[in-house]
Design a protein around this motif. Structure first.
Motif, PDB file in Angstrom:
ATOM      1  N   ARG A  43       0.947  -1.260  -0.029  1.00  0.00           N
ATOM      2  CA  ARG A  43      -0.113  -0.045   0.191  1.00  0.00           C
ATOM      3  C   ARG A  43       0.681   1.266   0.107  1.00  0.00           C
ATOM      4  NH1 ARG A  43      -2.876   0.233   5.246  1.00  0.00           N
ATOM      5  NH2 ARG A  43      -1.043   1.644   5.920  1.00  0.00           N
ATOM      6  N   VAL A  44       0.656   2.101  -0.858  1.00  0.00           N
ATOM      7  CA  VAL A  44       1.408   3.342  -1.195  1.00  0.00           C
ATOM      8  C   VAL A  44       0.407   4.411  -1.245  1.00  0.00           C
ATOM      9  CG1 VAL A  44       3.407   2.237  -2.347  1.00  0.00           C
ATOM     10  CG2 VAL A  44       1.314   3.476  -3.575  1.00  0.00           C
ATOM     11  N   THR A  45       1.129   5.668  -0.732  1.00  0.00           N
ATOM     12  CA  THR A  45       0.221   7.112  -0.835  1.00  0.00           C
ATOM     13  C   THR A  45       0.992   7.881  -1.803  1.00  0.00           C
ATOM     14  OG1 THR A  45      -0.213   6.892   1.632  1.00  0.00           O
ATOM     15  CG2 THR A  45      -0.127   9.187   0.121  1.00  0.00           C
ATOM     16  N   GLY A  46       0.301   8.268  -2.709  1.00  0.00           N
ATOM     17  CA  GLY A  46       0.582   9.085  -4.016  1.00  0.00           C
ATOM     18  C   GLY A  46       0.055  10.490  -4.064  1.00  0.00           C
ATOM     19  N   PHE A  47       0.563  11.388  -4.634  1.00  0.00           N
ATOM     20  CA  PHE A  47      -0.126  12.747  -4.501  1.00  0.00           C
ATOM     21  C   PHE A  47      -0.148  13.043  -6.207  1.00  0.00           C
ATOM     22  CE2 PHE A  47       1.177  12.704  -0.623  1.00  0.00           C
ATOM     23  CZ  PHE A  47       0.385  13.487  -0.038  1.00  0.00           C
ATOM     24  N   ALA A  48      -1.132  13.436  -6.849  1.00  0.00           N
ATOM     25  CA  ALA A  48      -1.428  13.635  -8.215  1.00  0.00           C
ATOM     26  C   ALA A  48      -1.561  15.267  -8.259  1.00  0.00           C
ATOM     27  CB  ALA A  48      -2.702  13.054  -8.866  1.00  0.00           C
ATOM     28  N   LYS A  49      -0.478  15.936  -8.646  1.00  0.00           N
ATOM     29  CA  LYS A  49      -0.582  17.509  -8.683  1.00  0.00           C
ATOM     30  C   LYS A  49      -1.616  17.901  -9.993  1.00  0.00           C
ATOM     31  CE  LYS A  49       2.477  21.368  -8.474  1.00  0.00           C
ATOM     32  NZ  LYS A  49       3.892  21.980  -8.695  1.00  0.00           N
ATOM     33  N   GLY A  50      -2.423  18.863  -9.597  1.00  0.00           N
ATOM     34  CA  GLY A  50      -3.525  19.346 -10.541  1.00  0.00           C
ATOM     35  C   GLY A  50      -4.338  18.317 -11.032  1.00  0.00           C
ATOM     36  N   ALA A  51      -4.544  17.154 -10.254  1.00  0.00           N
ATOM     37  CA  ALA A  51      -5.723  16.463 -10.701  1.00  0.00           C
ATOM     38  C   ALA A  51      -6.917  16.782 -10.818  1.00  0.00           C
ATOM     39  CB  ALA A  51      -5.376  15.111  -9.904  1.00  0.00           C
ATOM     40  N   ARG A  52      -7.161  17.845 -10.133  1.00  0.00           N
ATOM     41  CA  ARG A  52      -8.606  18.320  -9.978  1.00  0.00           C
ATOM     42  C   ARG A  52      -8.852  19.569 -11.097  1.00  0.00           C
ATOM     43  NH1 ARG A  52      -8.572  20.158  -3.960  1.00  0.00           N
ATOM     44  NH2 ARG A  52     -10.938  20.993  -4.633  1.00  0.00           N
ATOM     45  N   ARG A  53      -7.991  19.815 -11.657  1.00  0.00           N
ATOM     46  CA  ARG A  53      -8.273  20.605 -12.822  1.00  0.00           C
ATOM     47  C   ARG A  53      -8.878  19.789 -13.971  1.00  0.00           C
ATOM     48  NH1 ARG A  53      -5.137  25.347 -12.493  1.00  0.00           N
ATOM     49  NH2 ARG A  53      -3.505  25.261 -10.752  1.00  0.00           N
ATOM     50  N   PRO A  54      -9.833  20.464 -14.675  1.00  0.00           N
ATOM     51  CA  PRO A  54     -10.615  19.847 -15.844  1.00  0.00           C
ATOM     52  C   PRO A  54      -9.784  19.057 -16.685  1.00  0.00           C
ATOM     53  CG  PRO A  54     -11.771  21.850 -15.115  1.00  0.00           C
ATOM     54  CD  PRO A  54     -10.244  21.919 -14.445  1.00  0.00           C
ATOM     55  N   ASN A  55      -8.943  19.597 -17.379  1.00  0.00           N
ATOM     56  CA  ASN A  55      -7.985  19.110 -18.452  1.00  0.00           C
ATOM     57  C   ASN A  55      -7.104  18.329 -18.074  1.00  0.00           C
ATOM     58  OD1 ASN A  55      -9.857  20.172 -20.258  1.00  0.00           O
ATOM     59  ND2 ASN A  55      -8.867  22.196 -20.066  1.00  0.00           N
ATOM     60  N   ASN A  56      -6.585  17.963 -16.790  1.00  0.00           N
ATOM     61  CA  ASN A  56      -5.361  17.233 -16.209  1.00  0.00           C
ATOM     62  C   ASN A  56      -5.633  15.813 -17.005  1.00  0.00           C
ATOM     63  OD1 ASN A  56      -3.840  15.883 -14.346  1.00  0.00           O
ATOM     64  ND2 ASN A  56      -3.048  17.647 -13.832  1.00  0.00           N
ATOM     65  N   PRO A  57      -4.582  15.301 -17.373  1.00  0.00           N
ATOM     66  CA  PRO A  57      -4.628  13.956 -17.819  1.00  0.00           C
ATOM     67  C   PRO A  57      -4.844  12.945 -16.636  1.00  0.00           C
ATOM     68  CG  PRO A  57      -2.234  14.634 -17.928  1.00  0.00           C
ATOM     69  CD  PRO A  57      -3.305  15.850 -17.844  1.00  0.00           C
ATOM     70  N   LEU A  58      -4.717  13.072 -15.241  1.00  0.00           N
ATOM     71  CA  LEU A  58      -4.685  12.393 -14.401  1.00  0.00           C
ATOM     72  C   LEU A  58      -6.261  12.102 -13.573  1.00  0.00           C
ATOM     73  CD1 LEU A  58      -1.491  12.880 -12.344  1.00  0.00           C
ATOM     74  CD2 LEU A  58      -1.983  10.946 -13.708  1.00  0.00           C
ATOM     75  N   VAL A  59      -7.250  13.078 -14.365  1.00  0.00           N
ATOM     76  CA  VAL A  59      -8.485  13.299 -13.631  1.00  0.00           C
ATOM     77  C   VAL A  59      -9.045  11.947 -13.627  1.00  0.00           C
ATOM     78  CG1 VAL A  59     -10.748  14.213 -14.069  1.00  0.00           C
ATOM     79  CG2 VAL A  59      -8.942  15.519 -14.273  1.00  0.00           C
ATOM     80  N   ALA A  60      -9.218  10.969 -14.774  1.00  0.00           N
ATOM     81  CA  ALA A  60      -9.771   9.845 -14.791  1.00  0.00           C
ATOM     82  C   ALA A  60      -9.311   9.002 -13.667  1.00  0.00           C
ATOM     83  CB  ALA A  60     -10.076   9.606 -16.220  1.00  0.00           C
ATOM     84  N   ALA A  61      -7.924   9.016 -13.442  1.00  0.00           N
ATOM     85  CA  ALA A  61      -7.318   7.865 -12.904  1.00  0.00           C
ATOM     86  C   ALA A  61      -7.389   7.988 -11.242  1.00  0.00           C
ATOM     87  CB  ALA A  61      -5.807   7.966 -13.298  1.00  0.00           C
TER      88      ALA A  61
END
Length: 241
Positions: free
Chosen positions: A32-50
């Motif tokens: 189990r790991v903790t990860g941070f996705a920077k900017g993932a709440r911006r509408p066009n960020n590629p990490l939104v769906a993940a």
């Protein structure tokens, strides 16, 4: 910080700051790991769906001292049919919460990851009752943790034949002769075989059977009693089951 590739399932996610998200991922490589996705709440960020629970795939991340910084994700299974069904989401959330609570960072959690993935696939398929799915998941989780009941021999005399009762006190089955002296709950041959199959089978073969209603009820009673005595942690998601 080095770039690594992690394969796993998102167990939970939460908002951090104004635009970032914090993920807890059960991975094949690092537990189990903790990860941070920077900017993932911006509408066009590629990490939104993940950045959603149930997502399974690979995550490219930079390893920090106590967490990972996710730079890219390739999701191969979103479990879309599951997340569109309220009852399935409730049971699936229970699976995720159990895995989150019991998994450990830096430990080989491949069996737990495999069980979680196969359980979510079985849940999404709609081929199994939710009661049976929960029973299988719970018992196999105990097997992974090494805290499961013995269902292959008598806990009093060691005999492997004529196992006819289940003893909470003894952590397993007892034979017909010992059942006359030791308190236990009657167990049918169908329920006993189901428990033996769950305990001994490879995870990939777990979800290959169904039970009639009577056997499911008996299995549920036995596992619920065992859990009440030896696995008493209460999960928030159980309130919705």
């Amino acid at each position: 910080m080095g770039l690594v590739t992690l394969t796993g399932i998102v167990l939970s996610c939460s908002d951090v700051g104004e635009f970032d998200r914090r993920l807890v991922i059960l991975t094949k490589e690092s537990g189990r790991v903790t990860g941070f996705a920077k900017g993932a709440r911006r509408p066009n960020n590629p990490l939104v769906a993940a950045c959603s629970p149930f997502c399974f795939g690979t995550f490219e991340a930079y390893e920090g001292r106590n967490s990972y910084h996710i730079s890219k994700a390739n999701i191969s299974n979103y479990f879309r049919d599951l997340v569109m069904d309220y009852d399935k989401v409730c049971l699936g959330s229970y699976f995720l919460e159990v895995a989150d609570f019991l998994s450990v960072e830096g430990v080989d959690e491949r069996p737990r990851l495999a069980l979680l993935y196969q359980s979510l696939k079985a849940l999404e398929s709609g081929k199994f009752s939710h009661r049976l799915l929960k029973n299988i998941y719970d018992l196999k989780t105990w097997v992974i943790d090494g805290e499961y009941p013995n269902v292959f021999s008598c806990m009093c005399c060691g005999k492997k034949e004529n196992l006819s009762a289940f003893s909470i006190k003894r952590h397993g089955t007892i034979c017909r002769e010992c059942a006359n002296l030791e308190a236990g709950t009657d167990i049918s041959s169908s329920t006993l075989y189901a428990m033996q199959f769950i305990v001994s089978s490879k995870i990939e073969k777990l979800y290959t059977f169904v039970l009639n209603n009577e056997t499911e009820e008996e299995l549920t009673r036995i596992l619920s009693s065992y859990r009440l005595n030896y696995r008493s942690h209460k999960y928030k998601s159980e309130e919705f089951l």
